[in-house]
Design an enzyme around this catalytic site. Sequence first.
Site, PDB file in Angstrom:
ATOM      1  N   ASP A 162       8.593  -7.314  51.334  1.00  0.00           N
ATOM      2  CA  ASP A 162       9.021  -8.315  50.354  1.00  0.00           C
ATOM      3  C   ASP A 162      10.316  -8.928  50.885  1.00  0.00           C
ATOM      4  O   ASP A 162      11.306  -8.225  51.099  1.00  0.00           O
ATOM      5  CB  ASP A 162       9.220  -7.627  48.990  1.00  0.00           C
ATOM      6  CG  ASP A 162       9.726  -8.574  47.900  1.00  0.00           C
ATOM      7  OD1 ASP A 162      10.354  -9.610  48.232  1.00  0.00           O
ATOM      8  OD2 ASP A 162       9.538  -8.254  46.723  1.00  0.00           O
ATOM      9  N   PHE A 202      12.300  -4.093  44.242  1.00  0.00           N
ATOM     10  CA  PHE A 202      12.403  -4.829  42.990  1.00  0.00           C
ATOM     11  C   PHE A 202      11.346  -4.285  42.022  1.00  0.00           C
ATOM     12  O   PHE A 202      10.189  -4.104  42.404  1.00  0.00           O
ATOM     13  CB  PHE A 202      12.195  -6.328  43.229  1.00  0.00           C
ATOM     14  CG  PHE A 202      12.505  -7.153  42.019  1.00  0.00           C
ATOM     15  CD1 PHE A 202      13.809  -7.242  41.552  1.00  0.00           C
ATOM     16  CD2 PHE A 202      11.510  -7.807  41.325  1.00  0.00           C
ATOM     17  CE1 PHE A 202      14.106  -7.994  40.412  1.00  0.00           C
ATOM     18  CE2 PHE A 202      11.798  -8.561  40.187  1.00  0.00           C
ATOM     19  CZ  PHE A 202      13.097  -8.642  39.726  1.00  0.00           C
ATOM     20  N   ARG A 262      27.194  -8.798  41.359  1.00  0.00           N
ATOM     21  CA  ARG A 262      26.563  -9.309  42.590  1.00  0.00           C
ATOM     22  C   ARG A 262      27.158 -10.657  42.967  1.00  0.00           C
ATOM     23  O   ARG A 262      27.300 -11.543  42.102  1.00  0.00           O
ATOM     24  CB  ARG A 262      25.063  -9.543  42.390  1.00  0.00           C
ATOM     25  CG  ARG A 262      24.230  -8.355  42.165  1.00  0.00           C
ATOM     26  CD  ARG A 262      22.745  -8.642  42.479  1.00  0.00           C
ATOM     27  NE  ARG A 262      22.220  -9.827  41.807  1.00  0.00           N
ATOM     28  CZ  ARG A 262      20.959 -10.231  41.907  1.00  0.00           C
ATOM     29  NH1 ARG A 262      20.104  -9.550  42.665  1.00  0.00           N
ATOM     30  NH2 ARG A 262      20.536 -11.308  41.268  1.00  0.00           N
ATOM     31  N   TYR A 295      12.898 -19.575  45.530  1.00  0.00           N
ATOM     32  CA  TYR A 295      13.917 -20.132  44.631  1.00  0.00           C
ATOM     33  C   TYR A 295      15.281 -19.479  44.809  1.00  0.00           C
ATOM     34  O   TYR A 295      16.220 -19.867  44.131  1.00  0.00           O
ATOM     35  CB  TYR A 295      13.484 -20.073  43.163  1.00  0.00           C
ATOM     36  CG  TYR A 295      12.971 -18.734  42.668  1.00  0.00           C
ATOM     37  CD1 TYR A 295      13.826 -17.676  42.432  1.00  0.00           C
ATOM     38  CD2 TYR A 295      11.621 -18.550  42.420  1.00  0.00           C
ATOM     39  CE1 TYR A 295      13.350 -16.465  41.964  1.00  0.00           C
ATOM     40  CE2 TYR A 295      11.133 -17.352  41.946  1.00  0.00           C
ATOM     41  CZ  TYR A 295      12.003 -16.308  41.718  1.00  0.00           C
ATOM     42  OH  TYR A 295      11.519 -15.114  41.263  1.00  0.00           O
ATOM     43  N   LYS A 296      15.382 -18.502  45.704  1.00  0.00           N
ATOM     44  CA  LYS A 296      16.667 -17.864  45.959  1.00  0.00           C
ATOM     45  C   LYS A 296      17.345 -18.583  47.134  1.00  0.00           C
ATOM     46  O   LYS A 296      17.779 -19.719  46.996  1.00  0.00           O
ATOM     47  CB  LYS A 296      16.454 -16.376  46.205  1.00  0.00           C
ATOM     48  CG  LYS A 296      15.877 -15.609  45.005  1.00  0.00           C
ATOM     49  CD  LYS A 296      15.672 -14.141  45.335  1.00  0.00           C
ATOM     50  CE  LYS A 296      15.017 -13.383  44.190  1.00  0.00           C
ATOM     51  NZ  LYS A 296      15.889 -13.263  42.995  1.00  0.00           N
TER      52      LYS A 296
END
Lengths: 396, 396
Positions: free
Chosen positions: B184, B113, B355, B209-210
Amino acid sequence: MTDFTATRARFDLPDGIVYLDGNSLGPLPRDAAHRIARTVTDEWGGQLITAWNRAGWMDQPARLGDRIARLVGAAPGTVVVGDTLSLKVTQCLAAALQLRPDRRVVLSDSGNFPSDLYMAQGLLAALGQGHELRVVAPEDVEAAIGPEVAALMLTEVDYRTGRKHDMAALTAKAHDVGALAIWDLAHSAGALPVDLTGTGADFAAGCTYKFLNGGPGAPAFVYVAPDHQHVAPLLSGWLGHEAPFAFDPDYRPGPGISRMRVGTPPVLQMAALEAALDIFDTVDMQALRARSQHLGDRLIAAVEARCPNVTLASPRDPEARGSQISFRHPEGYAVMQALIARGVVGDFRAPDILRFGITPLYIGEAEIDRAAETLADILDTAAWDRPEYKHRAAVT
Amino acid sequence: MTDFTATRARFDLPDGIVYLDGNSLGPLPRDAAHRIARTVTDEWGGQLITAWNRAGWMDQPARLGDRIARLVGAAPGTVVVGDTLSLKVTQCLAAALQLRPDRRVVLSDSGNFPSDLYMAQGLLAALGQGHELRVVAPEDVEAAIGPEVAALMLTEVDYRTGRKHDMAALTAKAHDVGALAIWDLAHSAGALPVDLTGTGADFAAGCTYKFLNGGPGAPAFVYVAPDHQHVAPLLSGWLGHEAPFAFDPDYRPGPGISRMRVGTPPVLQMAALEAALDIFDTVDMQALRARSQHLGDRLIAAVEARCPNVTLASPRDPEARGSQISFRHPEGYAVMQALIARGVVGDFRAPDILRFGITPLYIGEAEIDRAAETLADILDTAAWDRPEYKHRAAVT
């Protein structure tokens, strides 16, 4: 004019409590519960991912920053919200050191909040360039500002005593020797008028959960003077990138203050903060300051008249202090527990300080008088001298 | 056994929406609204400052860390919650570099990321010790792990394609040459079984939060292997101090993982996260993985059968991907807007990726089938070819 009866009505305070700890955690604004619930249910629940744009979450750090800017005498576009105060102070310090690459001294004082000192210690060690963190007594700061100083890093209002530095004079002195000035506004923002533009402060940071009433764990804010906004930020996260959603492999800092953003902002906390700032829209900071000074004087007078064994730890001159009054008592911890047990909530700071934060938005003369009377009674009757008041838990 | 009908009932999802963007922002757990309201009204409002101890706010980062630890194969006392993922990755990297002072290469890949790369660029520049951030293609990582590497810094699951690295193999290779491995887990935690202890990972960080559904702006978590917990942290804030409320002038790192804490934790966000983690208490991560893989296979088969102009961007082998399926289409942005307009919510990542995050906690076969059918219809009828779908706003 500011209507302090009206501002009082906008807080949800427990019955029977005199809350003099708004310098540690401000109370709940009545609108905050609804605002948070709306953010949770309608936005997170109902709009899901699209709320980042539709509900304006992504721009909220800048919008809230501009609203705080007005309270600290800063121009729009110079303040942004995010992270914690420790982190924002660290970004300020790193930026200042970049701007003064030939100097090696960071000057602070022993009245600074320890976390600022800790973060500086960690940053300077990590940089490994031989910087020195020089910590002097608060009254010695002015004399210690010399041409070797890269950055002056101070908290305007001392968290223990309420002693207030002269931001204008110290910033001017720093500039005279070519140093930069970083101000921690933890006990200033929302507590008294601040004039970042007028004093020429270079950097500043503050928290929003004390006098701004943004809620537990509310995000910090950071100020960068327009002339310094070109500096590359330490903590170069994607939301400070020029184009976060381009997902470039290389960091390019965003325009202006936006580059001080790091990661995803705390949306629920920002909803609470927004409701808290609404109250300040009705407040004239000069009027708030006048009332805060009057209430502080009143507390000092009442306590000194009735409590011979406590000594004033705050400056007597109201111009020389922030919006809290502190006293010393050798059994300060137990005395504060006894006060809290009777509904007068201040806090204790080691080794012997009783702190009373004064927020005129919800504190008036009646609360000040009750606090002084309760303290006097506790001391007169030695009501603090009980084992349960002497047992120390972690305190904030 | 995990009852996915029961887990589905614990989320508050809008009627008519197929939500395939839980890899960006997980949906609202039904209990979260009540939990947050209780924290706001009863704790903040009712207990005020005393809630830091009475309501357990101060220890919440450790408690939530231990709950997340179970989901990522870590021991109690090795994970703590706070700040943002960008910051926690940076702390991991700084710690790894301290442990390998004679090496100058940080190895990452172009599937990482971008914020991880940005933070590393910023940190390495600030350190000024000549470190190099070496970024290779994901498939070239293993061959690039050599004795000059101080730290391997990778995201396990690629945010665009869902391609999953072999954490065990790459960590072992890193250790073979004396390097450390930082993982990560943004797209791993809550999405698939992770075994930090078993793979010997040195450091890890993730967001909540995912797939963990902690809410917008929920705090990050950080893992430090027991052997490395003696390292002095970058970002040495007061809540990572051995005795935060002693207010010592000098930083002394706290025991174990606690030293990775920095400033005041986001209490309202943590309340939401707590409710989200309650759901995971009922979930077997192997069962979740099996269902995720089945649903992913089903989406690939349905889309490939009906949509000739999209190409699979994710690995076909379910063992080689995380819990998302990505496709490429030259008009991907507009196609995704058309999907969202019809209630199928995925997201777009430049330049051409659609996605679809698959979270079995609330997604089943019916949702997968509807997504594929809707996509096919949009492509068959060129329903995406409208100006309002092509106009790009900021997207997350």
